[in-house]
Design a protein around this motif. Sequence first.
Motif, mmCIF file in Angstrom:
data_model
loop_
_atom_site.group_PDB
_atom_site.id
_atom_site.type_symbol
_atom_site.label_atom_id
_atom_site.label_comp_id
_atom_site.label_asym_id
_atom_site.label_seq_id
_atom_site.Cartn_x
_atom_site.Cartn_y
_atom_site.Cartn_z
ATOM 1 N N SER A 1 -10.463 -3.505 6.489
ATOM 2 C CA SER A 1 -10.416 -2.048 6.330
ATOM 3 C C SER A 1 -9.202 -1.639 5.503
ATOM 4 C CB SER A 1 -10.394 -1.355 7.696
ATOM 5 O OG SER A 1 -9.265 -1.721 8.441
ATOM 6 N N ARG A 2 -8.086 -2.324 5.686
ATOM 7 C CA ARG A 2 -6.887 -1.991 4.911
ATOM 8 C C ARG A 2 -7.066 -2.366 3.441
ATOM 9 N NH1 ARG A 2 -2.410 -4.203 9.320
ATOM 10 N NH2 ARG A 2 -2.832 -2.627 10.925
ATOM 11 N N ALA A 3 -7.660 -3.527 3.211
ATOM 12 C CA ALA A 3 -7.934 -3.924 1.821
ATOM 13 C C ALA A 3 -8.937 -2.975 1.179
ATOM 14 C CB ALA A 3 -8.449 -5.357 1.777
ATOM 15 N N ALA A 4 -9.872 -2.477 1.983
ATOM 16 C CA ALA A 4 -10.871 -1.542 1.456
ATOM 17 C C ALA A 4 -10.205 -0.270 0.939
ATOM 18 C CB ALA A 4 -11.895 -1.191 2.536
ATOM 19 N N LEU A 5 -9.217 0.241 1.681
ATOM 20 C CA LEU A 5 -8.520 1.454 1.230
ATOM 21 C C LEU A 5 -7.713 1.168 -0.031
ATOM 22 C CD1 LEU A 5 -7.374 2.967 4.650
ATOM 23 C CD2 LEU A 5 -9.429 3.472 3.318
ATOM 24 N N GLY A 6 -7.171 -0.046 -0.144
ATOM 25 C CA GLY A 6 -6.489 -0.425 -1.381
ATOM 26 C C GLY A 6 -7.454 -0.505 -2.542
ATOM 27 N N ALA A 7 -8.637 -1.072 -2.283
ATOM 28 C CA ALA A 7 -9.653 -1.170 -3.335
ATOM 29 C C ALA A 7 -10.101 0.217 -3.796
ATOM 30 C CB ALA A 7 -10.847 -1.982 -2.828
ATOM 31 N N LEU A 8 -10.203 1.147 -2.864
ATOM 32 C CA LEU A 8 -10.559 2.524 -3.242
ATOM 33 C C LEU A 8 -9.525 3.115 -4.184
ATOM 34 C CD1 LEU A 8 -11.781 4.401 -0.046
ATOM 35 C CD2 LEU A 8 -13.060 3.964 -2.140
ATOM 36 N N ALA A 9 -8.258 2.863 -3.896
ATOM 37 C CA ALA A 9 -7.188 3.450 -4.703
ATOM 38 C C ALA A 9 -7.209 2.957 -6.138
ATOM 39 C CB ALA A 9 -5.832 3.154 -4.069
ATOM 40 N N MET B 1 0.832 -1.205 0.000
ATOM 41 C CA MET B 1 0.000 0.000 0.000
ATOM 42 C C MET B 1 0.867 1.255 0.000
ATOM 43 S SD MET B 1 -3.413 -0.212 0.074
ATOM 44 C CE MET B 1 -3.963 1.193 1.043
ATOM 45 N N ALA B 2 1.882 1.262 0.849
ATOM 46 C CA ALA B 2 2.750 2.436 0.963
ATOM 47 C C ALA B 2 3.527 2.693 -0.315
ATOM 48 C CB ALA B 2 3.714 2.254 2.133
ATOM 49 N N ALA B 3 3.827 1.615 -1.040
ATOM 50 C CA ALA B 3 4.595 1.742 -2.282
ATOM 51 C C ALA B 3 3.711 1.989 -3.492
ATOM 52 C CB ALA B 3 5.425 0.483 -2.498
ATOM 53 N N GLY B 4 2.404 2.066 -3.286
ATOM 54 C CA GLY B 4 1.488 2.298 -4.394
ATOM 55 C C GLY B 4 1.166 1.056 -5.206
ATOM 56 N N GLN B 5 1.519 -0.118 -4.683
ATOM 57 C CA GLN B 5 1.217 -1.381 -5.369
ATOM 58 C C GLN B 5 -0.099 -1.928 -4.805
ATOM 59 O OE1 GLN B 5 4.847 -3.372 -4.290
ATOM 60 N NE2 GLN B 5 5.939 -2.633 -6.097
ATOM 61 N N PHE B 6 -1.173 -1.231 -5.139
ATOM 62 C CA PHE B 6 -2.448 -1.473 -4.471
ATOM 63 C C PHE B 6 -3.039 -2.847 -4.768
ATOM 64 C CE2 PHE B 6 -2.140 3.198 -5.162
ATOM 65 C CZ PHE B 6 -1.957 3.545 -3.839
ATOM 66 N N ARG B 7 -2.891 -3.319 -5.992
ATOM 67 C CA ARG B 7 -3.442 -4.637 -6.319
ATOM 68 C C ARG B 7 -2.718 -5.742 -5.559
ATOM 69 N NH1 ARG B 7 -4.132 -1.387 -10.636
ATOM 70 N NH2 ARG B 7 -6.197 -1.364 -11.607
ATOM 71 N N HIS B 8 -1.401 -5.613 -5.427
ATOM 72 C CA HIS B 8 -0.647 -6.584 -4.627
ATOM 73 C C HIS B 8 -1.089 -6.511 -3.162
ATOM 74 C CE1 HIS B 8 1.858 -7.853 -7.860
ATOM 75 N NE2 HIS B 8 2.480 -6.694 -8.003
ATOM 76 N N ALA B 9 -1.343 -5.304 -2.696
ATOM 77 C CA ALA B 9 -1.803 -5.135 -1.315
ATOM 78 C C ALA B 9 -3.137 -5.838 -1.099
ATOM 79 C CB ALA B 9 -1.934 -3.651 -0.980
ATOM 80 N N ILE B 10 -4.069 -5.636 -2.021
ATOM 81 C CA ILE B 10 -5.375 -6.288 -1.910
ATOM 82 C C ILE B 10 -5.212 -7.805 -1.904
ATOM 83 C CG2 ILE B 10 -7.599 -6.648 -3.054
ATOM 84 C CD1 ILE B 10 -7.255 -3.775 -4.200
ATOM 85 N N ASP B 11 -4.346 -8.315 -2.772
ATOM 86 C CA ASP B 11 -4.108 -9.761 -2.831
ATOM 87 C C ASP B 11 -3.591 -10.299 -1.499
ATOM 88 O OD1 ASP B 11 -4.904 -9.833 -5.460
ATOM 89 O OD2 ASP B 11 -2.876 -9.862 -6.294
ATOM 90 N N ASP B 12 -2.630 -9.594 -0.899
ATOM 91 C CA ASP B 12 -2.076 -10.064 0.375
ATOM 92 C C ASP B 12 -3.095 -9.970 1.507
ATOM 93 O OD1 ASP B 12 0.375 -10.956 -0.435
ATOM 94 O OD2 ASP B 12 1.478 -9.159 0.118
ATOM 95 N N TYR B 13 -3.851 -8.879 1.531
ATOM 96 C CA TYR B 13 -4.849 -8.732 2.598
ATOM 97 C C TYR B 13 -5.956 -9.777 2.467
ATOM 98 C CZ TYR B 13 -2.920 -4.283 4.257
ATOM 99 O OH TYR B 13 -2.115 -3.321 4.803
ATOM 100 N N THR B 14 -6.416 -10.026 1.265
ATOM 101 C CA THR B 14 -7.490 -11.009 1.098
ATOM 102 C C THR B 14 -6.979 -12.427 1.360
ATOM 103 O OG1 THR B 14 -7.112 -10.968 -1.298
ATOM 104 C CG2 THR B 14 -8.903 -9.624 -0.457
ATOM 105 N N ALA B 15 -5.716 -12.705 1.015
ATOM 106 C CA ALA B 15 -5.122 -13.999 1.356
ATOM 107 C C ALA B 15 -5.058 -14.156 2.871
ATOM 108 C CB ALA B 15 -3.727 -14.125 0.750
ATOM 109 N N CYS B 16 -4.686 -13.080 3.554
ATOM 110 C CA CYS B 16 -4.682 -13.068 5.015
ATOM 111 C C CYS B 16 -6.080 -13.359 5.553
ATOM 112 C CB CYS B 16 -4.191 -11.707 5.500
ATOM 113 S SG CYS B 16 -4.321 -11.413 7.262
ATOM 114 N N GLY B 17 -7.076 -12.714 4.976
ATOM 115 C CA GLY B 17 -8.459 -12.918 5.410
ATOM 116 C C GLY B 17 -8.934 -14.346 5.207
ATOM 117 N N ARG B 18 -8.546 -14.964 4.096
ATOM 118 C CA ARG B 18 -8.954 -16.352 3.840
ATOM 119 C C ARG B 18 -8.375 -17.298 4.894
ATOM 120 N NH1 ARG B 18 -8.186 -14.797 -1.614
ATOM 121 N NH2 ARG B 18 -6.057 -15.628 -1.610
#
Length: 392
Positions: A203-211, A169-186
């Motif tokens: 909530s963190r994945a949600a902010l990535g999805a917004l971006a 997320m901090a590096a602007g790689q939002f799709r990778h962030a969403i992938d990691d957060y959703t993998a964590c959630g699973r």
Amino acid sequence: MRPELRAAVQSIGLANLGVGRAVVTEQTEWVLESDAARSEAHCAWLAILALHYTGDLVSADAQCERLARDPVWAGSDRHQELLTLLRARSSLMSGDVARAAELLKALLARRAPTLPLCLTVAWLIEALVHLGEFDQAHQVLLEHGLVGRLGSHLPDRVHVLAARGALHMAAGQFRHAIDDYTACGRILATLNVVNSAVVPWRSRAALGALAVQRYDLALALAEDELIAARKWGSARGVGTALHAVAMARRDGTSPALLEEAVQLLELGHARSELMQALYDLGMMQAERKDVVGGRSRLEEVDEVAHACGNAFWARRVKPALARLNDPDGSRVLTRQENKIAQLARAGYSNRRIAETLFLAVRTVEFHLSSVYRKLDISGRQELVTALGVVAP
């Protein structure tokens, strides 16, 4: 199993389910009153972790100080390592991320075989991200072989995924962030862990999805987390979820929701999350022509950043304040500039931005040049930190 250990295990179980917060608080206090339980490292570790999940950092810190004076803990390297890890977690949660990073680096330098290595690395990455030390965080990941696909038997894999998501997320790689957060959630779902106090992945994945303009996904994730957070009832958890919901809704209710999030995060001593929520509220108010309100919120960010010694946030808020303090408002982004900047931050090319907004490519280039000038940055990469989470 000893009664104290059984109570500690039960407390963690209830916390994972996100139910019985008052019971968890009562049980952990009972466990930590027992001399025998305090001397047993695993039992005390579970009890203080459960206190962290309740959001009672004051009690958790007090128990850590008590353990530090205990002869059993003072005389055991294993006990001292766990105590340092607990102290680092408290510092991280309260916004003293520089101290957390210092403690976690010292732990890793010892290379102790009994240390929960992946958990220590994950918490260090999280602290470094909050400090703006993104390259250093990435180097830590590389040094410990935690890039790419993670093995299914890796200890504390959910925390590594969450920390890696924060770095993406901090590096602007939002799709990778969403992938990691959703993998964590699973993984958490398979373990029956639904409490956002354990890992606020939704909530963190949600902010990535917004971006990346995935508004439906962002809203669904944020509202799911808010339901779970309200069920558990910690100020930090509800405030974090409200922040994500406010951003995902993008309507007239958003400022009031953000105001409530700010109040709860302040109550929960969640200063890192508080700074982000205040920043986004200030940016939203400025975008809606409430420059005075926006300036006030950004000044609060500056105050919190200096209070907890976070140089990254102190640097980040300075240009935003300079724009709002500009007497003629010439450095405030227009709505069109904000839309283009958000799309550029999400990785859209100039041509794709033009197609999305029905503009000429040269118009997009003109607006982006204006954005860089107003934000006092040199290019796209710096948009990640220069912009708030506010979506167009």
